[in-house]
Design an enzyme around this catalytic site. Structure first.
Site, mmCIF file in Angstrom:
data_model
loop_
_atom_site.group_PDB
_atom_site.id
_atom_site.type_symbol
_atom_site.label_atom_id
_atom_site.label_comp_id
_atom_site.label_asym_id
_atom_site.label_seq_id
_atom_site.Cartn_x
_atom_site.Cartn_y
_atom_site.Cartn_z
ATOM 1 N N ASN A 9 1.134 -1.389 0.016
ATOM 2 C CA ASN A 9 0.091 0.140 0.370
ATOM 3 C C ASN A 9 0.978 1.209 0.273
ATOM 4 O OD1 ASN A 9 -1.992 1.763 0.487
ATOM 5 N ND2 ASN A 9 -1.927 1.517 2.814
ATOM 6 N N ARG A 93 -2.490 -2.246 -2.959
ATOM 7 C CA ARG A 93 -3.608 -1.650 -3.412
ATOM 8 C C ARG A 93 -4.366 0.002 -4.181
ATOM 9 N NH1 ARG A 93 -6.495 0.944 2.690
ATOM 10 N NH2 ARG A 93 -8.352 1.870 1.651
ATOM 11 N N HIS A 181 -12.621 2.730 -0.122
ATOM 12 C CA HIS A 181 -13.487 2.247 1.426
ATOM 13 C C HIS A 181 -13.747 0.800 0.276
ATOM 14 C CE1 HIS A 181 -12.915 5.556 4.690
ATOM 15 N NE2 HIS A 181 -11.793 5.363 4.185
ATOM 16 N N ARG A 241 -10.350 16.082 7.175
ATOM 17 C CA ARG A 241 -11.312 16.395 5.880
ATOM 18 C C ARG A 241 -12.451 16.601 5.917
ATOM 19 N NH1 ARG A 241 -10.415 11.176 2.610
ATOM 20 N NH2 ARG A 241 -8.939 10.327 4.378
ATOM 21 N N GLU A 379 -8.172 -4.819 5.133
ATOM 22 C CA GLU A 379 -8.040 -4.420 3.257
ATOM 23 C C GLU A 379 -6.603 -5.196 3.112
ATOM 24 O OE1 GLU A 379 -8.504 -1.148 5.688
ATOM 25 O OE2 GLU A 379 -9.602 0.091 3.527
#
Ligand code: AMP
Length: 394
Positions: A9, A93, A181, A241, A379
């Site tokens: 990742n 990823r 996600h 965010r 993940e």
């Protein structure tokens, strides 16, 4: 002999990795995980075993400035720690798979070309994800690679859920709601039949609450809508965010406050959300501990927005059977789970406070009309499984 799959990742300043191993055709198990961090500034390498034991920790040479050099550092460690082992494949990823990829894909020159074309849709992440694939192709040309997209799980949503209501010429330039996600939601959907069989076929909202936060509405394990949209700025309030804001605010920033595109981007991605409201921290742990009024407001807003969006996605699903919490905050904060569940009590969630404190998996009382759950996401395992399946290793 032990076989291995490597999961990568790659971000702007870090290369996270996870080594999965198995004895011939057994299940994949995480053996080691870690990262090269501080790429380009103060690079460091760290690896831990599955039980958390530190396997390696070292400061790297300042010449580790890009994905290629980070991969070299990782490869050097793998050569010693896994001498003689076989890496059967590498799963990456990749944040954006565009509208075409409803699943992972084996890396080919044509795929890379296509994914490079999606860079304008995710300029902060896609180039780093692809740089890791390039570096691996160069350094380990014989090892097959698989790209696993954060967007794929959401493909197949109804047209209205994907639509951004702008004129056709703008939409045909790729402006639609993609959702992110996806690997986390896909993992949760994949374990529901074992962890919570009574809800796996029903209407479920999964709340992925981490430094990035979003919700996904599942009907029988498939995504029908999510709170992320064209980018990962939409929806819930996050660490740095803002989540959904009136686009008129962005016009005001440009036209009246005279901000540049770079300043607006930094404001929206790095300085808003929990950090912006509190002026203190983007970390939920700090805010929950603080007695500061602005920190309290940040947590209040986080909970308010989550509960409001849960209501919206319940309308999309036409009712709700279960709410699942996952990711850093969702898995570790009984307080935030309790507050969101209480704010959603009108839906029929009857929280079991003891089970919530203990961390679940089921955190609602027997007979609760809507059940509530804590299910840790994974993940990396999802990527390892995809890699194994696409490369025919299963
Ligand atoms: P993630 O992005 O999924 O790794 O989640 C990271 C976030 O989880 C951190 O920024 C923290 O805000 C939050 N977090 C982790 N542990 C806890 C905890 N015990 N209580 C509240 N928040 C936590």
């Amino acid at each position: 002999m032990t076989e291995h799959v490597l999961v990568l990742n790659a971000g702007s300043s870090s290369l996270k990795f996870c080594v999965y191993g198995r004895l011939r055709h057994g299940p994949w198990r995480a053996e080691a995980r870690g990262q090269v961090e501080g790429i380009g500034t103060a690079p460091r390498f760290k690896a831990r075993a599955a039980d958390g034991k530190v396997l390696a920790e070292q400061t790297l040479d300042a010449s580790v400035r890009d994905a290629r050099a980070a991969l070299d550092a990782l490869a050097a460690w793998l050569r010693t720690a896994y001498a003689g082992a076989r890496v059967l494949g590498v799963g990456h990823r990749v944040v954006h798979g565009g509208s075409r990829h409803a699943g992972p894909a084996v890396v080919t020159p044509a795929l890379l070309e296509e994914l490079r074309g999606l860079t304008p849709l995710a300029p902060l992440h896609q180039p780093h994800n692809l740089a890791a694939i390039d570096a691996l192709t160069e350094r380990m040309p014989g090892v097959p690679q698989v790209a696993c997209f954060d967007t794929s799980f959401h493909r197949g949503q109804p047209v209205v859920a994907e639509l951004v209501p702008l004129p056709r010429e703008i939409r045909s330039a790729g402006v639609q709601r993609y959702g992110f996600h996806g690997l986390s939601y896909e993992y949760i959907a994949s374990v529901l039949p074992q962890v919570a069989p009574e809800i796996a076929g029903g209407r479920v909202i999964v709340a992925h609450l981490g430094s990035g936060a979003s919700l996904c509405a599942l009907r029988a394990g498939r995504s029908v809508d999510s709170s992320f949209g064209f980018t990962a700025l939409d929806g819930l309030c996050m660490g740095t965010r803002p989540g959904a804001i009136d686009p008129g605010v962005v016009l005001y920033l440009f036209q009246t406050l005279g901000m540049t595109a770079g300043q607006v981007e930094a404001l929206l991605y790095k300085k808003s959300g929990l950090l912006g409201i509190s002026g203190l921290s983007n970390d939920m742990r700090d805010l929950l501990k603080s007695t500061d009024a602005a920190a309290k407001l940040a947590v209040d807003f986080f909970v308010y927005r989550a509960a409001k969006e849960i209501g919206a996605l319940t309308a999309v699903l036409g009712g709700l059977d279960a709410l699942v919490f996952t990711a850093g905050i969702g898995e570790n904060s009984p307080e935030v789970r309790a507050r969101i569940s209480t704010a959603s009590a009108w839906l029929g969630i009857d929280l079991d406070t003891g089970a919530n404190r203990a961390g679940g998996p089921c955190i609602s009382r027997p007979g609760s009309k809507v059940s509530a759950w804590v299910i840790p996401t994974n993940e990396e395992l999802m990527i390892a499984r995809h890699t194994s399946s696409l490369l025919g290793l299963d």
